[in-house]
Design an enzyme around this catalytic site. Structure first.
Site, mmCIF file in Angstrom:
data_model
loop_
_atom_site.group_PDB
_atom_site.id
_atom_site.type_symbol
_atom_site.label_atom_id
_atom_site.label_comp_id
_atom_site.label_asym_id
_atom_site.label_seq_id
_atom_site.Cartn_x
_atom_site.Cartn_y
_atom_site.Cartn_z
ATOM 1 N N ASP A 27 -8.941 -3.520 -6.929
ATOM 2 C CA ASP A 27 -8.367 -2.314 -6.324
ATOM 3 C C ASP A 27 -8.410 -1.158 -7.334
ATOM 4 O OD1 ASP A 27 -6.977 -0.472 -4.841
ATOM 5 O OD2 ASP A 27 -5.115 -1.620 -4.731
ATOM 6 N N CYS A 52 0.845 -1.200 0.000
ATOM 7 C CA CYS A 52 0.000 0.000 0.000
ATOM 8 C C CYS A 52 0.881 1.252 0.000
ATOM 9 C CB CYS A 52 -0.938 -0.058 1.199
ATOM 10 S SG CYS A 52 -2.163 1.249 1.239
ATOM 11 N N HIS A 84 -7.517 -4.871 -2.615
ATOM 12 C CA HIS A 84 -6.363 -4.209 -2.022
ATOM 13 C C HIS A 84 -6.132 -4.806 -0.630
ATOM 14 C CE1 HIS A 84 -3.850 -0.503 -1.424
ATOM 15 N NE2 HIS A 84 -4.076 -0.812 -0.167
#
Length: 302
Positions: A240, A192, A271
């Site tokens: 995502d 991330c 995600h």
């Protein structure tokens, strides 16, 4: 290695995709907590309570330990490092294999947007278990370190100067690359926000990195991308939308500059699918992505 225990709600009551999308927006500062909870309340139906939803979406780090810090094959400790252009001093979690008989490759492990949580420390231990020297900085060190919960950690990290934060990670990379037990080759892996930092490092200190693995991270600034030398592995989740929207332009630039890269797209994944503390986790795809990462590091760092 332990088999992670993941929330069971999604097995008996499938969680609507909207919940995962809203959580992503909330976790990345695009939605406040009150709005997030209000939206979640619209999904409460018979047999599924608000508590069940939040327990599935919000990380439970008691579940995220695949390699114990007491594992006899590794040694875990904390190290400080200088960061004069960043926040002055950094601190990170170092995991090393026990009984090294030769120099080992080094991997910088970069956390999400909430500080050095237990999941990221476990990732460092997994790398040590696989034979790497792993170092995971906590960007919240100068604010007292990861506070023990993601909500507060996210607020703390968002309050920091972004330029200094990036300088801290550059300093961490340079510091750990020279570890006395290291073989001089440095890799990086991040998730991330950490995936973004991996991309940033690949573009900012390309001569220092021998291999970079970015899990669902946005790219470095466009003007820096020509600096990337690679090799670079990009791991993306099909559902995502936020991160994937940045990929076509990023790939175009990677191709234009003849950069050595590979991208893996994981079908029907959200995600955070590698994070084994929430219902976003998918064991099969997480294990595949991890194997690809380890193989990539073995190829380029050995």
């Amino acid at each position: 290695m332990l088999t992670p225990k993941i929330p069971e709600i999604h097995k008996t009551h499938p969680i609507p995709q909207e919940a995962f999308d809203w959580y992503d927006e909330y976790a990345h500062g695009l939605m406040d907590r009150r709005t997030f909870m209000k939206k979640l309340s619209t999904l409460v139906v018979a047999g599924v309570s608000m508590t069940m939803l939040t327990s599935a979406l919000i990380p439970n780090y008691a579940l995220a330990e695949q390699v114990s810090f007491n594992d006899p094959d590794i040694k875990a400790e904390y190290l400080s490092f200088p960061s004069p252009e960043g926040n002055g001093e950094g601190r990170g979690y170092l995991a090393t294999p026990v009984g090294l008989t030769e120099k080992a490759p080094v991997v910088l492990v970069i956390h999400e947007n909430r500080g050095l949580n237990p999941y990221i420390k476990d990732v460092a231990r997994r790398l040590a278990k696989a034979g790497f020297i792993a170092f995971a900085p906590d960007i919240l060190h100068t604010l007292g370190g990861y506070p023990g919960n993601d909500e507060e950690g996210k607020q703390m990290q968002s309050s920091m100067d972004k330029v200094k934060v990036e300088k801290d990670f550059i300093a961490a990379a340079l510091f750990i690359k020279s570890h006395p037990s290291g073989n001089g080759k440095l890799g990086s892996v991040g998730f991330c926000f950490g995936g973004y930092i991996v991309n940033m490092l690949a573009a900012t200190v390309p001569d220092k990195l021998a291999a970079s693995v970015s899990f669902y991270g946005t790219p470095a600034a466009k003007e820096l991308r020509a600096n990337i030398k690679g090799p670079l592995m990009i791991q993306l989740a099909e559902l995502d939308k936020r991160v994937n929207a940045t990929w076509p332009e990023y790939e175009q630039d990677l191709k234009a500059h003849n950069i050595d890269y590979v991208m893996h797209m994981y079908p029907k994944m959200n995600h955070g699918f590698h994070n084994d503390s929430t219902a976003r986790y998918d064991a099969e795809n997480a294990e595949l992505a991890w194997k690809r990462s380890i193989d990539f590091f073995n190829k380029h760092l050995a």
